[in-house]
Design a protein around this motif. Structure first.
Motif, PDB file in Angstrom:
ATOM      1  N   ARG A 108       0.834  -1.194   0.000  1.00  8.19           N
ATOM      2  CA  ARG A 108       0.000   0.000   0.000  1.00  8.19           C
ATOM      3  C   ARG A 108       0.873   1.250   0.000  1.00  8.19           C
ATOM      4  NH1 ARG A 108      -3.012  -1.497   5.282  1.00  8.19           N
ATOM      5  NH2 ARG A 108      -1.050  -2.589   5.568  1.00  8.19           N
ATOM      6  N   GLU A 109       0.732   2.049  -1.032  1.00  5.30           N
ATOM      7  CA  GLU A 109       1.551   3.249  -1.187  1.00  5.30           C
ATOM      8  C   GLU A 109       0.940   4.432  -0.455  1.00  5.30           C
ATOM      9  OE1 GLU A 109       3.512   3.632  -5.199  1.00  5.30           O
ATOM     10  OE2 GLU A 109       1.802   2.367  -5.732  1.00  5.30           O
ATOM     11  N   ALA A 110       1.805   5.387  -0.109  1.00  6.75           N
ATOM     12  CA  ALA A 110       1.377   6.543   0.676  1.00  6.75           C
ATOM     13  C   ALA A 110       0.319   7.370  -0.040  1.00  6.75           C
ATOM     14  CB  ALA A 110       2.583   7.418   1.018  1.00  6.75           C
ATOM     15  N   ASP A 111       0.354   7.394  -1.374  1.00  4.51           N
ATOM     16  CA  ASP A 111      -0.608   8.206  -2.127  1.00  4.51           C
ATOM     17  C   ASP A 111      -1.903   7.458  -2.415  1.00  4.51           C
ATOM     18  OD1 ASP A 111       0.175   6.370  -4.002  1.00  4.51           O
ATOM     19  OD2 ASP A 111       1.015   7.819  -5.418  1.00  4.51           O
ATOM     20  N   GLY A 112      -2.092   6.275  -1.805  1.00  2.00           N
ATOM     21  CA  GLY A 112      -3.325   5.536  -1.978  1.00  2.00           C
ATOM     22  C   GLY A 112      -3.256   4.414  -2.994  1.00  2.00           C
ATOM     23  N   GLY A 113      -2.156   4.310  -3.719  1.00  2.00           N
ATOM     24  CA  GLY A 113      -2.005   3.248  -4.700  1.00  2.00           C
ATOM     25  C   GLY A 113      -1.724   1.903  -4.047  1.00  2.00           C
ATOM     26  N   HIS A 114      -2.016   0.838  -4.762  1.00  2.00           N
ATOM     27  CA  HIS A 114      -1.773  -0.521  -4.279  1.00  2.00           C
ATOM     28  C   HIS A 114      -0.995  -1.301  -5.330  1.00  2.00           C
ATOM     29  CE1 HIS A 114      -5.138   0.740  -1.756  1.00  2.00           C
ATOM     30  NE2 HIS A 114      -4.855  -0.241  -0.928  1.00  2.00           N
ATOM     31  N   ALA A 115      -0.008  -2.069  -4.876  1.00  2.00           N
ATOM     32  CA  ALA A 115       0.745  -2.958  -5.766  1.00  2.00           C
ATOM     33  C   ALA A 115       0.453  -4.387  -5.346  1.00  2.00           C
ATOM     34  CB  ALA A 115       2.243  -2.666  -5.680  1.00  2.00           C
ATOM     35  N   TYR A 116      -0.223  -5.138  -6.224  1.00  2.00           N
ATOM     36  CA  TYR A 116      -0.550  -6.532  -5.953  1.00  2.00           C
ATOM     37  C   TYR A 116       0.454  -7.419  -6.678  1.00  2.00           C
ATOM     38  CZ  TYR A 116      -5.055  -4.577  -4.519  1.00  2.00           C
ATOM     39  OH  TYR A 116      -6.035  -3.839  -3.906  1.00  2.00           O
ATOM     40  N   ARG A 117       0.999  -8.408  -5.971  1.00  2.00           N
ATOM     41  CA  ARG A 117       2.024  -9.262  -6.564  1.00  2.00           C
ATOM     42  C   ARG A 117       1.824 -10.727  -6.161  1.00  2.00           C
ATOM     43  NH1 ARG A 117       2.648  -5.010  -8.639  1.00  2.00           N
ATOM     44  NH2 ARG A 117       4.554  -3.780  -8.901  1.00  2.00           N
ATOM     45  N   PHE A 118       1.993 -11.621  -7.140  1.00  2.00           N
ATOM     46  CA  PHE A 118       2.266 -13.025  -6.863  1.00  2.00           C
ATOM     47  C   PHE A 118       3.786 -13.178  -6.896  1.00  2.00           C
ATOM     48  CE2 PHE A 118      -1.978 -13.929  -9.018  1.00  2.00           C
ATOM     49  CZ  PHE A 118      -2.628 -14.187  -7.829  1.00  2.00           C
ATOM     50  N   LEU A 119       4.340 -13.916  -5.951  1.00  2.09           N
ATOM     51  CA  LEU A 119       5.786 -14.112  -5.882  1.00  2.09           C
ATOM     52  C   LEU A 119       6.140 -15.563  -6.161  1.00  2.09           C
ATOM     53  CD1 LEU A 119       8.645 -13.076  -5.176  1.00  2.09           C
ATOM     54  CD2 LEU A 119       8.153 -13.669  -2.787  1.00  2.09           C
ATOM     55  N   GLU A 120       7.121 -15.756  -7.030  1.00  2.00           N
ATOM     56  CA  GLU A 120       7.697 -17.073  -7.303  1.00  2.00           C
ATOM     57  C   GLU A 120       9.195 -16.994  -7.040  1.00  2.00           C
ATOM     58  OE1 GLU A 120       6.273 -19.858  -7.959  1.00  2.00           O
ATOM     59  OE2 GLU A 120       4.212 -19.129  -8.219  1.00  2.00           O
ATOM     60  N   THR A 159       5.828 -11.954 -10.050  1.00  2.77           N
ATOM     61  CA  THR A 159       7.200 -11.554  -9.749  1.00  2.77           C
ATOM     62  C   THR A 159       8.060 -12.786  -9.508  1.00  2.77           C
ATOM     63  OG1 THR A 159       6.318  -9.563  -8.682  1.00  2.77           O
ATOM     64  CG2 THR A 159       8.610 -10.147  -8.207  1.00  2.77           C
ATOM     65  N   PHE A 160       9.144 -12.919 -10.273  1.00  2.39           N
ATOM     66  CA  PHE A 160      10.070 -14.038 -10.134  1.00  2.39           C
ATOM     67  C   PHE A 160      11.401 -13.550  -9.583  1.00  2.39           C
ATOM     68  CE2 PHE A 160       7.143 -15.842 -13.191  1.00  2.39           C
ATOM     69  CZ  PHE A 160       7.155 -17.204 -12.926  1.00  2.39           C
ATOM     70  N   VAL A 161      11.952 -14.302  -8.627  1.00  2.00           N
ATOM     71  CA  VAL A 161      13.329 -14.101  -8.163  1.00  2.00           C
ATOM     72  C   VAL A 161      14.066 -15.412  -8.405  1.00  2.00           C
ATOM     73  CG1 VAL A 161      14.857 -13.543  -6.244  1.00  2.00           C
ATOM     74  CG2 VAL A 161      12.607 -12.440  -6.407  1.00  2.00           C
ATOM     75  N   LEU A 162      15.155 -15.352  -9.176  1.00  2.00           N
ATOM     76  CA  LEU A 162      15.873 -16.552  -9.600  1.00  2.00           C
ATOM     77  C   LEU A 162      17.281 -16.561  -9.030  1.00  2.00           C
ATOM     78  CD1 LEU A 162      14.819 -16.473 -13.367  1.00  2.00           C
ATOM     79  CD2 LEU A 162      13.698 -17.697 -11.494  1.00  2.00           C
ATOM     80  N   GLY A 163      17.695 -17.728  -8.562  1.00  2.26           N
ATOM     81  CA  GLY A 163      19.042 -17.885  -8.029  1.00  2.26           C
ATOM     82  C   GLY A 163      19.760 -19.045  -8.696  1.00  2.26           C
TER      83      GLY A 163
END
Length: 242
Positions: A108-120, A159-163
């Protein structure tokens, strides 16, 4: 130790997927460089359960990522706490069985925006073909709008994070597959309910932090390097493509 404490109160699973109950405490040994978690107290009876190292390391990595975001949200004036993410979220695709996201969260951003994420999160144990299959299943989920529109206001960006040793090769393979999936699905637009994939590597994440300009966004005309929120006025860090 923020990573370990973030596990307390969360449901613990074995490598086979069996749920043991909520974590109540941890047992670790001190090695030459860092503590190693060997067991977790789960359930009302407080018994120690020894978990497979792969599953435990994976869960710790996911929670560490979300904890880092929470720490950086505060000085930005945004809101993100442990209540804003869920681990191991089951997403049901009609006639295709469930898709298990490693996590879902709402920033939840300060200006009221929202970032929705699926994480892999993949530390290198998943074959590239399986990573590509995950991309395809998210495309199927997106196409089955009835499967997610009652739960989510917009379709969360994946959203993907790869190692692993070949993280860069895996990153390029994933982005290529993500672009292919986007092009195969007709009707995509620039609306908030579009299908988006973004990815980075564990190495870049450790070096720049989650709000660095380290995220490759899959686009129909190629990959674009952007910030986590895809907002120049809100993302930190400036990097050029290597």
């Amino acid at each position: 130790m923020r990573t370990y404490s973030s596990l307390v109160g969360r449901v613990v699973e074995t490598q086979s997927g069996r749920q043991l109950g909520k974590a109540r405490d941890l047992r670790a040994t001190i090695g030459s460089s860092r503590p190693t978690v060997e067991a977790i107290v789960v359930g009302r009876r407080g018994r120690f359960e020894h978990l497979g190292i792969g599953k435990l390391a994976h869960t710790l990595s996911v929670n560490e990522f979300c904890t880092l975001i929470a720490e950086e949200a505060r000085p930005r004036g945004d809101e993100f706490t442990s209540e804003d993410w869920r681990n191991e979220v089951a997403l049901r695709i009609p006639k295709r069985g469930p898709l298990i996201a490693d996590a879902f969260f709402c920033y939840r951003e300060a200006d009221g925006g929202h970032a929705y994420r699926f994480l892999e999160w993949d530390s290198g144990s998943m074959p590239i073909a399986e990573v590509g299959l995950k991309v395809e299943r998210y495309r199927d989920l997106f196409a089955s709008k009835a499967a997610w529109q009652n739960e989510y206001r917009v379709f969360p960006k994946v959203t993907f994070v790869l190692g692993g040793r070949r993280a860069q090769d895996r990153l390029q393979a994933l982005l290529g597959e993500a672009n292919r999936m986007r092009l195969l699905y007709h009707g995509l637009s620039s609306s908030s309910s579009d299908l988006h994939f973004l990815a980075t590597t564990e190495q870049e994440l450790e070096r720049e932090g989650p709000f660095g300009r380290i995220w490759w966004w899959a686009e129909p005309r190629g990959e674009v390097l952007r910030g986590f929120l895809n907002r120049p006025d809100r993302d930190w860090g400036v990097r050029s493509r290597p």
